[in-house]
Design a protein around this motif. Structure first.
Motif, PDB file in Angstrom:
ATOM      1  N   GLU A 215      -9.250  -7.749   2.247  1.00 10.46           N
ATOM      2  CA  GLU A 215      -9.490  -7.209   0.924  1.00 10.46           C
ATOM      3  C   GLU A 215      -9.616  -5.686   0.991  1.00 10.46           C
ATOM      4  OE1 GLU A 215      -9.042  -8.229  -2.545  1.00 10.46           O
ATOM      5  OE2 GLU A 215      -9.788  -9.911  -1.354  1.00 10.46           O
ATOM      6  N   GLU A 216     -10.344  -5.268   1.953  1.00 12.72           N
ATOM      7  CA  GLU A 216     -10.549  -3.835   2.078  1.00 12.72           C
ATOM      8  C   GLU A 216      -9.241  -3.112   2.374  1.00 12.72           C
ATOM      9  OE1 GLU A 216     -15.118  -3.991   3.707  1.00 12.72           O
ATOM     10  OE2 GLU A 216     -13.512  -3.305   5.015  1.00 12.72           O
ATOM     11  N   LEU A 217      -8.524  -3.706   3.250  1.00  8.38           N
ATOM     12  CA  LEU A 217      -7.240  -3.093   3.588  1.00  8.38           C
ATOM     13  C   LEU A 217      -6.370  -2.988   2.352  1.00  8.38           C
ATOM     14  CD1 LEU A 217      -6.176  -4.640   6.988  1.00  8.38           C
ATOM     15  CD2 LEU A 217      -6.237  -2.218   6.391  1.00  8.38           C
ATOM     16  N   ALA A 218      -6.356  -4.038   1.643  1.00  9.07           N
ATOM     17  CA  ALA A 218      -5.525  -4.066   0.452  1.00  9.07           C
ATOM     18  C   ALA A 218      -5.947  -2.962  -0.501  1.00  9.07           C
ATOM     19  CB  ALA A 218      -5.635  -5.422  -0.226  1.00  9.07           C
ATOM     20  N   THR A 219      -7.217  -2.837  -0.634  1.00  6.39           N
ATOM     21  CA  THR A 219      -7.719  -1.813  -1.534  1.00  6.39           C
ATOM     22  C   THR A 219      -7.341  -0.424  -1.053  1.00  6.39           C
ATOM     23  OG1 THR A 219      -9.598  -3.218  -1.995  1.00  6.39           O
ATOM     24  CG2 THR A 219      -9.752  -0.903  -2.639  1.00  6.39           C
ATOM     25  N   GLN A 220      -7.597  -0.223   0.204  1.00  7.62           N
ATOM     26  CA  GLN A 220      -7.302   1.103   0.733  1.00  7.62           C
ATOM     27  C   GLN A 220      -5.840   1.464   0.672  1.00  7.62           C
ATOM     28  OE1 GLN A 220      -9.834   0.263   4.338  1.00  7.62           O
ATOM     29  NE2 GLN A 220      -9.883   2.475   4.252  1.00  7.62           N
ATOM     30  N   LEU A 221      -5.039   0.479   0.915  1.00  6.09           N
ATOM     31  CA  LEU A 221      -3.612   0.771   0.917  1.00  6.09           C
ATOM     32  C   LEU A 221      -3.002   0.566  -0.451  1.00  6.09           C
ATOM     33  CD1 LEU A 221      -2.689  -0.938   4.247  1.00  6.09           C
ATOM     34  CD2 LEU A 221      -3.001   1.480   3.806  1.00  6.09           C
ATOM     35  N   ASN A 222      -3.830   0.100  -1.307  1.00  3.29           N
ATOM     36  CA  ASN A 222      -3.314  -0.118  -2.637  1.00  3.29           C
ATOM     37  C   ASN A 222      -2.237  -1.177  -2.680  1.00  3.29           C
ATOM     38  OD1 ASN A 222      -2.773   0.527  -5.370  1.00  3.29           O
ATOM     39  ND2 ASN A 222      -3.854   2.405  -4.845  1.00  3.29           N
ATOM     40  N   THR A 225      -3.559  -8.190  -2.282  1.00  2.00           N
ATOM     41  CA  THR A 225      -4.174  -8.905  -1.168  1.00  2.00           C
ATOM     42  C   THR A 225      -3.170  -9.838  -0.521  1.00  2.00           C
ATOM     43  OG1 THR A 225      -6.250  -8.901  -2.359  1.00  2.00           O
ATOM     44  CG2 THR A 225      -6.047 -10.409  -0.509  1.00  2.00           C
ATOM     45  N   SER A 226      -2.443 -10.490  -1.345  1.00  2.00           N
ATOM     46  CA  SER A 226      -1.482 -11.449  -0.800  1.00  2.00           C
ATOM     47  C   SER A 226      -0.445 -10.740   0.065  1.00  2.00           C
ATOM     48  CB  SER A 226      -0.794 -12.192  -1.932  1.00  2.00           C
ATOM     49  OG  SER A 226      -0.083 -11.294  -2.745  1.00  2.00           O
ATOM     50  N   THR A 227      -0.170  -9.533  -0.277  1.00  2.00           N
ATOM     51  CA  THR A 227       0.810  -8.795   0.520  1.00  2.00           C
ATOM     52  C   THR A 227       0.249  -8.536   1.910  1.00  2.00           C
ATOM     53  OG1 THR A 227       1.765  -7.700  -1.407  1.00  2.00           O
ATOM     54  CG2 THR A 227       2.107  -6.647   0.709  1.00  2.00           C
ATOM     55  N   VAL A 228      -0.987  -8.174   1.926  1.00  2.00           N
ATOM     56  CA  VAL A 228      -1.604  -7.904   3.217  1.00  2.00           C
ATOM     57  C   VAL A 228      -1.675  -9.189   4.038  1.00  2.00           C
ATOM     58  CG1 VAL A 228      -3.691  -7.155   4.392  1.00  2.00           C
ATOM     59  CG2 VAL A 228      -2.951  -5.994   2.315  1.00  2.00           C
ATOM     60  N   ILE A 229      -2.037 -10.242   3.383  1.00  2.00           N
ATOM     61  CA  ILE A 229      -2.119 -11.523   4.090  1.00  2.00           C
ATOM     62  C   ILE A 229      -0.749 -11.891   4.640  1.00  2.00           C
ATOM     63  CG2 ILE A 229      -2.412 -13.999   3.765  1.00  2.00           C
ATOM     64  CD1 ILE A 229      -4.570 -13.360   1.702  1.00  2.00           C
ATOM     65  N   PRO A 326     -15.785   7.711   3.211  1.00  2.00           N
ATOM     66  CA  PRO A 326     -15.950   8.126   1.837  1.00  2.00           C
ATOM     67  C   PRO A 326     -14.639   8.182   1.148  1.00  2.00           C
ATOM     68  CG  PRO A 326     -16.064   9.963   3.353  1.00  2.00           C
ATOM     69  CD  PRO A 326     -15.865   8.752   4.159  1.00  2.00           C
ATOM     70  N   ALA A 327     -13.847   7.490   1.555  1.00  2.09           N
ATOM     71  CA  ALA A 327     -12.499   7.600   1.056  1.00  2.09           C
ATOM     72  C   ALA A 327     -12.280   7.760  -0.402  1.00  2.09           C
ATOM     73  CB  ALA A 327     -11.798   6.351   1.449  1.00  2.09           C
ATOM     74  N   GLU A 328     -12.897   7.297  -1.125  1.00  6.92           N
ATOM     75  CA  GLU A 328     -12.700   7.428  -2.545  1.00  6.92           C
ATOM     76  C   GLU A 328     -11.318   7.795  -2.999  1.00  6.92           C
ATOM     77  OE1 GLU A 328     -13.369  10.154  -1.204  1.00  6.92           O
ATOM     78  OE2 GLU A 328     -12.236  11.542  -2.280  1.00  6.92           O
ATOM     79  N   LYS A 329     -10.412   7.436  -2.570  1.00  6.81           N
ATOM     80  CA  LYS A 329      -9.056   7.754  -3.020  1.00  6.81           C
ATOM     81  C   LYS A 329      -8.947   7.928  -4.504  1.00  6.81           C
ATOM     82  CE  LYS A 329      -8.723   3.332  -2.196  1.00  6.81           C
ATOM     83  NZ  LYS A 329      -9.374   3.693  -1.189  1.00  6.81           N
ATOM     84  N   ALA A 330      -9.911   8.319  -5.098  1.00  6.85           N
ATOM     85  CA  ALA A 330      -9.823   8.626  -6.494  1.00  6.85           C
ATOM     86  C   ALA A 330      -8.651   8.091  -7.257  1.00  6.85           C
ATOM     87  CB  ALA A 330      -9.815  10.119  -6.623  1.00  6.85           C
ATOM     88  N   GLU A 331      -8.551   6.920  -7.295  1.00  5.00           N
ATOM     89  CA  GLU A 331      -7.552   6.326  -8.154  1.00  5.00           C
ATOM     90  C   GLU A 331      -6.193   6.976  -8.099  1.00  5.00           C
ATOM     91  OE1 GLU A 331      -7.830   3.736  -9.223  1.00  5.00           O
ATOM     92  OE2 GLU A 331      -5.800   4.082  -9.591  1.00  5.00           O
ATOM     93  N   PRO A 332      -5.511   6.724  -7.152  1.00  3.45           N
ATOM     94  CA  PRO A 332      -4.167   7.296  -7.056  1.00  3.45           C
ATOM     95  C   PRO A 332      -3.241   6.552  -7.983  1.00  3.45           C
ATOM     96  CG  PRO A 332      -4.655   5.858  -5.213  1.00  3.45           C
ATOM     97  CD  PRO A 332      -5.860   5.879  -6.079  1.00  3.45           C
ATOM     98  N   PRO A 334      -0.805   4.233  -9.180  1.00  4.88           N
ATOM     99  CA  PRO A 334      -0.468   2.923  -8.667  1.00  4.88           C
ATOM    100  C   PRO A 334       0.813   2.881  -7.895  1.00  4.88           C
ATOM    101  CG  PRO A 334      -0.760   2.914 -11.048  1.00  4.88           C
ATOM    102  CD  PRO A 334      -1.040   4.293 -10.570  1.00  4.88           C
ATOM    103  N   SER A 335       1.774   3.453  -8.368  1.00  4.00           N
ATOM    104  CA  SER A 335       3.028   3.281  -7.671  1.00  4.00           C
ATOM    105  C   SER A 335       3.527   4.547  -7.019  1.00  4.00           C
ATOM    106  CB  SER A 335       4.073   2.809  -8.658  1.00  4.00           C
ATOM    107  OG  SER A 335       4.036   3.658  -9.771  1.00  4.00           O
ATOM    108  N   GLY A 336       3.520   5.524  -7.647  1.00  2.00           N
ATOM    109  CA  GLY A 336       4.103   6.738  -7.112  1.00  2.00           C
ATOM    110  C   GLY A 336       3.715   7.139  -5.721  1.00  2.00           C
ATOM    111  N   THR A 337       2.622   7.666  -5.512  1.00  2.00           N
ATOM    112  CA  THR A 337       2.297   8.174  -4.224  1.00  2.00           C
ATOM    113  C   THR A 337       1.807   7.168  -3.265  1.00  2.00           C
ATOM    114  OG1 THR A 337       0.688   8.823  -5.664  1.00  2.00           O
ATOM    115  CG2 THR A 337       1.564  10.453  -4.287  1.00  2.00           C
ATOM    116  N   PRO A 338       2.508   7.048  -2.270  1.00  2.00           N
ATOM    117  CA  PRO A 338       2.147   6.097  -1.243  1.00  2.00           C
ATOM    118  C   PRO A 338       0.932   6.511  -0.489  1.00  2.00           C
ATOM    119  CG  PRO A 338       4.395   6.822  -1.018  1.00  2.00           C
ATOM    120  CD  PRO A 338       3.807   7.518  -2.194  1.00  2.00           C
ATOM    121  N   VAL A 339       0.129   7.153  -1.012  1.00  2.00           N
ATOM    122  CA  VAL A 339      -1.093   7.390  -0.335  1.00  2.00           C
ATOM    123  C   VAL A 339      -1.007   7.970   1.027  1.00  2.00           C
ATOM    124  CG1 VAL A 339      -3.167   6.330   0.141  1.00  2.00           C
ATOM    125  CG2 VAL A 339      -1.480   5.181  -1.235  1.00  2.00           C
TER     126      VAL A 339
END
Length: 473
Positions: A215-222, A225-229, A326-332, A334-339
DNA sequence: TTTCAGTCAATAAT
DNA sequence: ATTATTGACTGAAA
């Protein structure tokens, strides 16, 4: 006893190798291609006396151990020699799609590692190889296909499109109505290189992440969840497969080897990443050094950085790797920037201590082998707990081998067939006997030679008779 | 449940 | 035009 009887009929069955249509009850319509094929091929020379439709499943069941690697090698040769594509071969002979065929031919799993279902394609291939008219038949198919294509393509004159009318449902929205049904097609996710990197790193630390971690990974990578799984599932099996082929190759050159020593594997092992990531797994193979890696180690250290022991304990207890970052990726978007920070985020796990992960977002194609460094660096303190937990079950390659294999003791491929009493042998045995099978001695050399030969052969062929194949329009 | 084995099918690479 | 790669799906086993 009576088995031989049935076997005999089987032998004849072989003559009629391509039953693309599984017949069965399976629930999947075999090939969506062309049911109403008005093929010329009678497809049923079957002189057999009724019964015995012997599904290949039965053949599979009684098939002796087959040399999957050898089979795929020969199939590849035949296909390339005759300019036959995987798609045609797959759909016609195996009932599989091109992608699957490619995969199968490039990375066959060892027979004893295949399930009944997984063996099926190999039995089909063997059967096909045994069929004297295999190539011819396939060529016919090719011709027919081409003809059909041409016909449809410039259906200029006369015929009123035979199979044209879409009749039902299938609306031809050619050029118009860009609103085809709610866009039912899912866009197909494509992970950015950074994302893959991050996932690989995560994998190295924990091949079997907990749901929470996922879950965390999914969140961080945006990512979903199913994709990560799915990614983890796929990656695990891919790695495993990679090991299989190494096993095969290594095995064939086995002991007598003598020449070489190089790190056998490595050749082209890791497909997508130059070597990096897999070290964890590959390392497993290595004797001493292997255990270094510590998965939990760095991560834990990063966060708690206090006593190694404790870190280990923590890991064992539960996992709580990830960092507090503290990542807070401040809401990047959704699609554009691959983080860009996705990588950073994940990276977080093992950043500090060891060798600086030389790779940045834009790491060059540099083949720089840095992987070892990481592994080597590891102090290998005592985190076995973590390590063991991290490593998948079987782990090292040795150990297996003597296990399964229902029938006797055939150490490796070849012999089995040889000692088979039944006439099944005739079914699967190689017709050409070009010495393919009794490799045992010096397989490696032989393999290489074979490759060269095939290349030469192909070149010669091309040179001498350039594509006499159908050019008829 | 979860993982794994097999595949499919879209799409990248050649 | 083929072949290779890979995220997702399916069904079976544990």
């Amino acid at each position: 006893m009576s088995s031989s009887e049935s076997v005999k009929s089987l032998t004849e069955l072989v003559q009629q190798p391509c039953p693309p249509i599984e017949t069965s009850k399976d629930g999947k319509p075999p090939e969506p291609s062309d049911p109403p094929a008005s093929d010329s091929q009678p497809a049923t020379p079957l002189p057999l006396s009724g019964h015995s439709a012997l599904s290949i499943q039965e053949l599979v069941a009684m098939s002796p151990e087959l040399d999957t690697y050898g089979i795929t090698k020969r199939v590849k040769e035949v296909l390339t020699d005759n300019n036959l594509g995987q798609r045609l071969f797959g759909e016609t002979i195996l009932g599989l799609t091109q992608g699957s065929v490619s995969d199968l031919l490039a990375r066959p799993k060892p027979w004893h590692k295949l399930s009944l279902k997984g063996r099926e394609p190999f039995v089909r291939m063997q059967l096909w190889l045994n069929d004297p008219n295999n190539v011819e038949k396939l060529m016919d198919m090719k011709r027919m296909e081409k003809k059909a294509y041409m016909k449809r393509r410039h259906s200029s004159v006369s015929d009123s499109q035979p199979c044209e009318p879409p009749s039902v449902g299938i609306d031809y929205s050619q050029g118009a109505s860009p609103q085809p049904q709610h866009q039912l097609k899912k866009p197909r996710v494509v992970l950015a290189p950074e994302e893959k990197e991050a996932l690989k790193r995560a994998y190295q630390q924990k091949p079997y992440p907990s749901p929470k971690t996922i879950e965390e990974l999914a969140t961080q990578l945006n990512l979903k969840t199913s994709t990560v799984i799915n990614w983890f599932h796929n990656y695990r099996s891919r790695i495993r497969r990679e090991l299989f082929i190494e096993e095969i190759q290594a095995g064939s050159q086995g002991q007598a080897g003598a020449s070489d020593s190089p790190s056998a594997r490595s050749g082209r092992a890791a497909p997508s990443s130059e070597g990096d990531s897999c070290d964890g797994v590959e390392a497993a193979e290595g004797p001493g050094a292997a255990d270094a890696e510590e998965s939990g180690g760095p991560a834990a250290a990063a966060k708690s950085q206090g006593g190694p022991a404790e870190a280990a304990a923590a890991t064992a207890t539960e996992e709580r790797e990830e960092a507090p970052r503290p990542a807070e990726k401040a809401e990047p978007p959704p699609s554009g920037t691959p983080v860009p920070d996705a990588a950073a985020a994940a990276d977080e796990g093992r950043p500090r201590a060891p060798p600086p992960p030389p790779e940045g977002p834009a790491d060059g194609p540099g083949p720089v082998p840095n992987p070892a460094a990481a592994a080597a660096a590891a102090p290998a303190a005592g985190e076995d707990a973590a390590t063991s937990a991290a490593l998948p079950g079987e782990g090292p390659c040795r150990a297996r081998d003597g296990a399964d294999r229902s029938s006797a003791l055939p150490s490796t491929s070849a012999p089995a067939a040889a000692r088979r009493p039944s006439s099944l042998q005739s079914l699967f045995g190689l017709p050409e006997a070009a010495g393919a099978r009794d490799s045992r001695d010096n397989p490696l050399r032989k393999k290489k030679a074979a490759n060269l030969n095939s290349i030469i052969h192909r070149l010669e062929k091309a040179a001498s008779r350039e594509e006499p194949i159908e050019w008829e329009f």
